[in-house]
Design a protein around this motif. Structure first.
Motif, PDB file in Angstrom:
ATOM      1  N   SER A 212       0.837  -1.192   0.000  1.00 17.85           N
ATOM      2  CA  SER A 212       0.000   0.000   0.000  1.00 17.85           C
ATOM      3  C   SER A 212       0.881   1.254   0.000  1.00 17.85           C
ATOM      4  N   TYR A 213       0.439   2.281  -0.733  1.00 18.40           N
ATOM      5  CA  TYR A 213       1.094   3.591  -0.654  1.00 18.40           C
ATOM      6  C   TYR A 213       0.487   4.336   0.538  1.00 18.40           C
ATOM      7  N   TYR A 214       1.315   5.032   1.294  1.00 20.77           N
ATOM      8  CA  TYR A 214       0.787   5.862   2.384  1.00 20.77           C
ATOM      9  C   TYR A 214       1.696   7.060   2.570  1.00 20.77           C
ATOM     10  N   HIS A 215       1.104   8.160   2.976  1.00 25.16           N
ATOM     11  CA  HIS A 215       1.816   9.434   3.082  1.00 25.16           C
ATOM     12  C   HIS A 215       1.953   9.862   4.547  1.00 25.16           C
ATOM     13  N   SER A 216       1.108   9.272   5.408  1.00 21.95           N
ATOM     14  CA  SER A 216       1.141   9.622   6.834  1.00 21.95           C
ATOM     15  C   SER A 216       0.473   8.504   7.632  1.00 21.95           C
ATOM     16  N   PHE A 217       0.559   8.593   8.943  1.00 19.12           N
ATOM     17  CA  PHE A 217      -0.101   7.620   9.823  1.00 19.12           C
ATOM     18  C   PHE A 217      -0.554   8.365  11.071  1.00 19.12           C
ATOM     19  N   GLY A 218      -1.277   7.699  11.956  1.00 17.61           N
ATOM     20  CA  GLY A 218      -1.828   8.391  13.124  1.00 17.61           C
ATOM     21  C   GLY A 218      -1.322   7.799  14.431  1.00 17.61           C
ATOM     22  N   ILE A 219      -1.372   8.590  15.489  1.00 19.60           N
ATOM     23  CA  ILE A 219      -1.057   8.044  16.812  1.00 19.60           C
ATOM     24  C   ILE A 219      -2.017   8.592  17.860  1.00 19.60           C
ATOM     25  N   THR A 220      -2.257   7.765  18.890  1.00 16.68           N
ATOM     26  CA  THR A 220      -2.971   8.217  20.083  1.00 16.68           C
ATOM     27  C   THR A 220      -2.013   7.977  21.243  1.00 16.68           C
ATOM     28  N   ILE A 224      -0.727   3.149  17.675  1.00  8.76           N
ATOM     29  CA  ILE A 224      -0.282   3.681  16.384  1.00  8.76           C
ATOM     30  C   ILE A 224      -1.315   3.207  15.363  1.00  8.76           C
ATOM     31  N   ILE A 225      -1.748   4.103  14.496  1.00  7.68           N
ATOM     32  CA  ILE A 225      -2.802   3.775  13.524  1.00  7.68           C
ATOM     33  C   ILE A 225      -2.199   3.758  12.121  1.00  7.68           C
ATOM     34  N   PHE A 226      -2.351   2.636  11.441  1.00  9.88           N
ATOM     35  CA  PHE A 226      -1.884   2.550  10.056  1.00  9.88           C
ATOM     36  C   PHE A 226      -3.032   2.095   9.169  1.00  9.88           C
ATOM     37  N   TRP A 261      -7.817  -1.662   4.994  1.00  6.51           N
ATOM     38  CA  TRP A 261      -7.656  -2.311   6.304  1.00  6.51           C
ATOM     39  C   TRP A 261      -7.103  -1.335   7.323  1.00  6.51           C
ATOM     40  N   LEU A 262      -7.669  -1.363   8.522  1.00  6.52           N
ATOM     41  CA  LEU A 262      -7.251  -0.451   9.597  1.00  6.52           C
ATOM     42  C   LEU A 262      -6.445  -1.238  10.623  1.00  6.52           C
ATOM     43  N   HIS A 263      -5.198  -0.853  10.802  1.00  4.02           N
ATOM     44  CA  HIS A 263      -4.319  -1.560  11.747  1.00  4.02           C
ATOM     45  C   HIS A 263      -4.058  -0.687  12.970  1.00  4.02           C
ATOM     46  N   PHE A 264      -4.091  -1.312  14.137  1.00  7.45           N
ATOM     47  CA  PHE A 264      -3.819  -0.590  15.392  1.00  7.45           C
ATOM     48  C   PHE A 264      -2.743  -1.345  16.158  1.00  7.45           C
ATOM     49  N   VAL A 265      -1.642  -0.656  16.451  1.00  9.75           N
ATOM     50  CA  VAL A 265      -0.536  -1.293  17.174  1.00  9.75           C
ATOM     51  C   VAL A 265      -0.497  -0.733  18.585  1.00  9.75           C
ATOM     52  N   HIS A 286      -3.432  12.513   4.064  1.00  7.40           N
ATOM     53  CA  HIS A 286      -3.171  13.151   5.361  1.00  7.40           C
ATOM     54  C   HIS A 286      -4.088  12.698   6.496  1.00  7.40           C
ATOM     55  N   HIS A 287      -3.447  12.199   7.556  1.00  8.92           N
ATOM     56  CA  HIS A 287      -4.126  12.031   8.842  1.00  8.92           C
ATOM     57  C   HIS A 287      -4.211  13.422   9.464  1.00  8.92           C
ATOM     58  N   ILE A 288      -5.294  13.690  10.189  1.00 12.38           N
ATOM     59  CA  ILE A 288      -5.394  14.980  10.887  1.00 12.38           C
ATOM     60  C   ILE A 288      -4.994  14.785  12.348  1.00 12.38           C
TER      61      ILE A 288
END
Length: 503
Positions: A212-220, A224-226, A261-265, A286-288
């Motif tokens: 998959s191509y991705y430009h950003s990811f998220g965190i709480t 970690i959200i991918f 698919w939503l991955h949470f680490v 972009h993740h916000i």
């Protein structure tokens, strides 16, 4: 106007600046040679400076007086005068391509140092005060990745979290999350932070040859959200692109019938949450922001229904009628996903597991997977920024550029995710850049501070300027006009005075 007296530091921005070298021209706007520019705020005055990143790519191209290093949308070929053996050899050596170090997308802070970044395995150290180009760092010497994001995250101690893709390494293709510490132990002062880089975890790609191509990811705070989107790179096509005479960009394809698919680490255990979450096919860059609430992860992204955005910026489309002729076939939409991590394992098939007040749903399927559908918060914003002190936490405000059906920003907006209110700033013939929020030193509320944006004018007689808005009211505090030809940049950061090494 007047600038707040507390605003002291440097707004440093990066983006494509040179698109023609000798008789050759890049195909795509995102391929241009990196041009950095900075606005230094000192005692109520603003100083402007700009400089090309002196990458190896820049130096080779300038020396040859033509494009000799391939970029994502432009494949470059060696000198045709070379003999046939040399030519055959250079074809072979392109299978896993030697990527460019034209770091044109963003700026990253590592310890006390700053780097220009793009999505390849190379980053370039720069001096934020003089914009000089310093050493080149190759991520792949420290971690097995071929591409990385240029949107890393920083924790409160300044450590960096980033991710990259490891392509067919030991027969596997995986997404690797890694951490770069902000400092090194006292007795190792001579070593770089990169020598202490550690892999947090890796997520296997669903396909060996189509990551998959991705430009950003998220965190709480804890996760970690991918998001693994069906916008994928074809590795076999990429390996043969050079021989076939096509660009790497042509090796990207979006499959609209596939799942995302939503991955949470889990940051503590460094393991992926075992429940499988998915949503419909989306393309996003972009993740916000993201946060946790009552056993749910809430995350906001700017999504599209197709990948037409990239195609718009081919230089053949960027003519004087660009705004009239180029219309997005999918408007950027701010989507909020609400994902229940803790739910009743005996919940009925078909039931919605979201218990927070939201129109977003997460429905249990027969096979135990959870199908998530987002809530639409608003439409028509891109290049989102937040008050980074609220990164990974419950937040209210997004600062972004406003784009309607044309991909060129005409306004900047402040969007309240809770009330859905939007404030705007815009002026005729003006294209503002990504708005950067800077908090005031005694900030009590999330929007106490200013928003900075570089504004390029479409009227050749009008000078570009740096705009300073009050972040609360979105009214103009002042502008610094610059008598230069300013380029449209992509991303960057504000560096407070105290974070700059004294020269």
């Amino acid at each position: 106007g007047q600038l707040p007296t507390w605003l002291q530091g440097i707004l440093l921005r990066n983006g494509p600046g040179m698109h023609t070298i000798g008789d050759t021209k890049y195909n795509h706007w995102f391929d241009g040679l990196a041009l950095m520019h900075s606005f230094t705020f000192k005692n109520g005055e603003v100083y402007y400076r700009s400089k090309y990143l002196r990458s190896d790519t820049y130096n080779c191209n300038i020396e040859a007086n033509r494009i000799v290093v391939s970029e994502f949308g432009t494949m470059a070929y060696p000198d045709p005068c070379k003999n046939i053996f040399a030519k055959a050899f250079s074809y072979l050596s392109h299978t896993i391509p030697e990527f460019t170090d034209n770091c044109l997308i963003n700026i990253m802070k590592v310890g006390d140092d700053f780097y220009a970044t793009s999505e390849t395995n190379f980053i370039r150290k720069i001096n934020p005060q003089t914009l000089e180009t310093l050493e080149k760092v190759d991520y792949s010497k420290y971690v097995a990745v071929n591409v990385t994001t240029s949107h890393p995250h920083y924790d409160s101690a300044g450590n960096i979290l980033n991710m990259g893709t490891s392509i067919v390494d030991k027969g596997k293709t995986k997404y690797v999350l890694f951490k770069i510490p902000s400092s090194v132990p006292e007795h190792e002062k001579k070593k770089s932070c990169f020598k202490h880089l550690e892999v947090v975890c890796s997520i296997p790609s669903r396909s060996l040859l189509h990551p998959s191509y991705y430009h950003s990811f998220g965190i709480t705070e804890n996760y970690i959200i991918f998001v693994e989107q069906p916008f994928r790179l074809d590795i076999v096509k990429m390996a043969t692109a050079y021989i076939r005479g096509v660009s790497w960009a042509s090796c990207l394809a979006f499959n609209k019938d596939d799942k995302t698919w939503l991955h949470f680490v889990d940051k503590k255990t460094r393991k992926e949450v075992s429940t499988k979450f998915y949503t419909d096919a989306v393309v996003f860059f972009h993740h916000i922001n993201a946060y946790e609430e009552d056993g749910h992860i809430v995350f906001d992204i700017i999504a599209y229904r197709d990948n037409s955005l990239y195609d718009m910026f081919y230089l053949k489309n960027l003519d004087k009628d660009f705004e009239e002729n180029n219309k997005l076939t999918s408007i950027p939409t701010c989507k909020r996903f609400v994902v229940p991590l803790q739910f009743d394992k005996d919940a009925e098939v078909g039931s919605n597991l979201v218990t927070l007040p939201s129109t977003a749903t997460a429905v249990k399927e027969k096979d135990g997977t959870i199908y998530c559908q987002p809530e639409t918060l608003c439409e028509g914003i891109e290049l989102p920024r937040i008050n980074y002190d609220y990164n990974g936490k419950k937040y209210k405000y997004v600062f972004a550029t406003e784009v309607q059906w044309s991909p060129v920003p005409t306004k900047i907006a402040k969007f309240n995710t809770q009330t859905k209110e939007m404030l705007h700033w815009g002026e005729d013939h003006s294209w503002p850049s990504e708005p950067v929020f800077v908090a005031s030193p005694d900030a009590k509320e999330e929007d106490d501070g200013v928003v900075l944006s570089c504004v390029v004018r479409t009227d050749p007689k009008a000078a570009p300027f740096l705009l300073v808005l009050d972040a609360k009211t979105f009214t103009e505090l002042g502008r610094a006009t610059v008598d230069v030809e300013m380029h449209l940049d992509l991303h960057g950061m504000f560096i407070p005075e105290q974070n700059l090494k004294t020269e």
